[in-house]
Design an enzyme around this catalytic site. Structure first.
Site, mmCIF file in Angstrom:
data_model
loop_
_atom_site.group_PDB
_atom_site.id
_atom_site.type_symbol
_atom_site.label_atom_id
_atom_site.label_comp_id
_atom_site.label_asym_id
_atom_site.label_seq_id
_atom_site.Cartn_x
_atom_site.Cartn_y
_atom_site.Cartn_z
ATOM 1 N N LYS A 17 0.837 -1.202 0.000
ATOM 2 C CA LYS A 17 0.000 0.000 0.000
ATOM 3 C C LYS A 17 0.870 1.249 0.000
ATOM 4 C CE LYS A 17 -3.758 -2.423 2.301
ATOM 5 N NZ LYS A 17 -4.651 -2.573 3.429
ATOM 6 N N GLN A 61 -4.699 -1.604 9.803
ATOM 7 C CA GLN A 61 -4.634 -2.930 9.181
ATOM 8 C C GLN A 61 -5.162 -4.009 10.122
ATOM 9 O OE1 GLN A 61 -3.699 -3.239 5.987
ATOM 10 N NE2 GLN A 61 -3.690 -5.453 5.861
ATOM 11 N N ASP A 84 -11.357 2.443 4.288
ATOM 12 C CA ASP A 84 -11.683 1.024 4.189
ATOM 13 C C ASP A 84 -13.200 0.808 4.056
ATOM 14 O OD1 ASP A 84 -9.402 -0.666 4.346
ATOM 15 O OD2 ASP A 84 -9.178 -0.229 6.487
HETATM 16 N N1 L34 Z 1 -7.916 -2.475 7.501
HETATM 17 N N2 L34 Z 1 -7.205 -4.572 6.903
HETATM 18 C C1 L34 Z 1 -7.702 -3.382 6.545
HETATM 19 N N3 L34 Z 1 -7.982 -3.064 5.259
HETATM 20 C C2 L34 Z 1 -7.754 -3.962 4.266
HETATM 21 O O1 L34 Z 1 -8.085 -3.668 3.005
HETATM 22 C C3 L34 Z 1 -7.217 -5.206 4.592
HETATM 23 N N4 L34 Z 1 -6.903 -6.155 3.638
HETATM 24 C C4 L34 Z 1 -7.055 -7.568 3.967
HETATM 25 C C5 L34 Z 1 -6.353 -7.816 5.307
HETATM 26 N N5 L34 Z 1 -6.546 -6.748 6.272
HETATM 27 C C6 L34 Z 1 -6.970 -5.502 5.945
HETATM 28 C C7 L34 Z 1 -5.879 -6.015 2.761
HETATM 29 O O2 L34 Z 1 -5.330 -4.951 2.550
HETATM 30 C C8 L34 Z 1 -6.341 -8.237 2.808
HETATM 31 N N6 L34 Z 1 -5.579 -7.194 2.173
HETATM 32 C C9 L34 Z 1 -4.614 -7.393 1.160
HETATM 33 C C10 L34 Z 1 -3.940 -6.345 0.554
HETATM 34 C C11 L34 Z 1 -2.960 -6.558 -0.409
HETATM 35 C C12 L34 Z 1 -2.644 -7.822 -0.794
HETATM 36 C C13 L34 Z 1 -3.303 -8.884 -0.222
HETATM 37 C C14 L34 Z 1 -4.277 -8.663 0.755
HETATM 38 C C15 L34 Z 1 -1.569 -8.044 -1.802
HETATM 39 O O3 L34 Z 1 -0.787 -7.172 -2.059
HETATM 40 N N7 L34 Z 1 -1.492 -9.260 -2.386
HETATM 41 C C16 L34 Z 1 -0.506 -9.637 -3.354
HETATM 42 C C17 L34 Z 1 0.509 -10.624 -2.821
HETATM 43 C C18 L34 Z 1 1.007 -10.365 -1.454
HETATM 44 C C19 L34 Z 1 1.959 -11.412 -0.957
HETATM 45 O O4 L34 Z 1 2.914 -11.753 -1.680
HETATM 46 O O5 L34 Z 1 1.768 -11.887 0.166
HETATM 47 C C20 L34 Z 1 -1.236 -10.354 -4.479
HETATM 48 O O6 L34 Z 1 -0.714 -10.352 -5.594
HETATM 49 O O7 L34 Z 1 -2.307 -10.917 -4.228
#
Ligand code: L34
Length: 249
Positions: A17, A61, A84
């Site tokens: 982020k 988060q 959010d």
């Molecule tokens: N307050 N908490 C709050 N807001 C959110 O919107 C979230 N979420 C979820 C968990 N807790 C939160 C996220 O941001 C899940 N989440 C989230 C954000 C980004 C990614 C995955 C989940 C992400 O960048 N995923 C990448 C791979 C990451 C890795 O390698 O671990 C992807 O390509 O899916």
């Protein structure tokens, strides 16, 4: 952005982020607090950010450590800075369809469906999962677009029967490879919200990709699917918040 504790997955997400903010020119501040931080200390920080005119959006988060009540924390964030869309005021607005902020993950899923070229109007849309963060708001967004929406969950009887009906299938249960190819209607659009860590460096979704991709017309991968879209939608909400706050001045 506030991160309490050092959950490795949360660290990756918050860092992604932060990079997105840098990329598009949003100034971001990271508050990386130790796991022992008290609820009172966290609420004090949120209070300060609520009244700081330099701050347009606040994100705490999740998950938070067990001794902190997530509901209390979510309720403390000013609805106008709640990028959010987790605050009850914003959740309520999602029910009625009169919203400023769309929750990031469901909003990202809607963008992905749109890009697949499928219009959900009149279609059978099945959401597997009923969390406050994904399943419930997801169903509402599909409903606002005139989808015929079914919400399934861990207690649903004859799940495969329901999922096989879906023209649009959204999987958000948090169980690795839970939805197999034989549970999918040929030609369906399949969106996989799950991010399950099955080995230190191996992520899999809630959908068994290898069998599902043979049946689906379009399917999102994990990683590289819904996760990055969640972040893109967070950027959108933050810009929206900034514009709205400056209009009022
Ligand atoms: N307050 N908490 C709050 N807001 C959110 O919107 C979230 N979420 C979820 C968990 N807790 C939160 C996220 O941001 C899940 N989440 C989230 C954000 C980004 C990614 C995955 C989940 C992400 O960048 N995923 C990448 C791979 C990451 C890795 O390698 O671990 C992807 O390509 O899916």
């Amino acid at each position: 952005m506030i991160l309490v504790g050092d959950d490795p997955a949360s660290k990756v997400y918050v860092n992604n982020k932060k990079k997105a903010c840098e990329y598009i020119g949003i100034k971001s501040f990271e508050y990386l607090l130790p796991a022992e931080t008290s609820e009172t200390e966290l609420l004090e920080l949120i209070d300060r950010l609520n009244s700081d005119p330099e701050v347009s959006g606040i994100l705490c988060q999740l998950p938070l450590p067990g001794h902190i009540d997530e509901t209390v924390v979510i309720n403390a964030i000013a609805p106008s800075k709640d990028v959010d869309a987790f605050h009850p005021v914003n959740v309520g607005k999602i029910m009625t369809g009169d919203y400023d902020f769309v929750p990031c993950t469901p909003a990202g899923v809607m963008e992905l469906i749109k890009e697949s070229g499928v219009d959900v109007e009149g279609k059978e849309c099945v959401v597997v999962g009923r969390s406050n963060i994904v399943g419930k708001p997801m169903a509402m967004l599909l409903l606002h677009k005139n989808g015929t929406v079914t919400i399934c969950h861990s207690r649903t009887a004859n799940l495969a029967e329901k999922t096989k009906n879906a023209d649009v299938l959204v999987a958000a249960v948090g169980i690795p490879n839970f939805i197999k190819g034989d549970m999918i209607k040929p030609g369906a659009v399949v969106i996989d919200v799950g991010i399950n860590r099955v080995a230190p460096k191996k992520l899999v979704g809630d959908v068994e990709f290898e069998t599902a991709e043979k049946v689906a017309a379009a399917i999102t991968p994990v990683p590289g699917g819904v996760g990055p879209m969640t972040i893109a939608m967070l950027m959108k909400n933050t810009v929206k918040a900034a514009v709205k706050q400056n209009e009022c001045e």
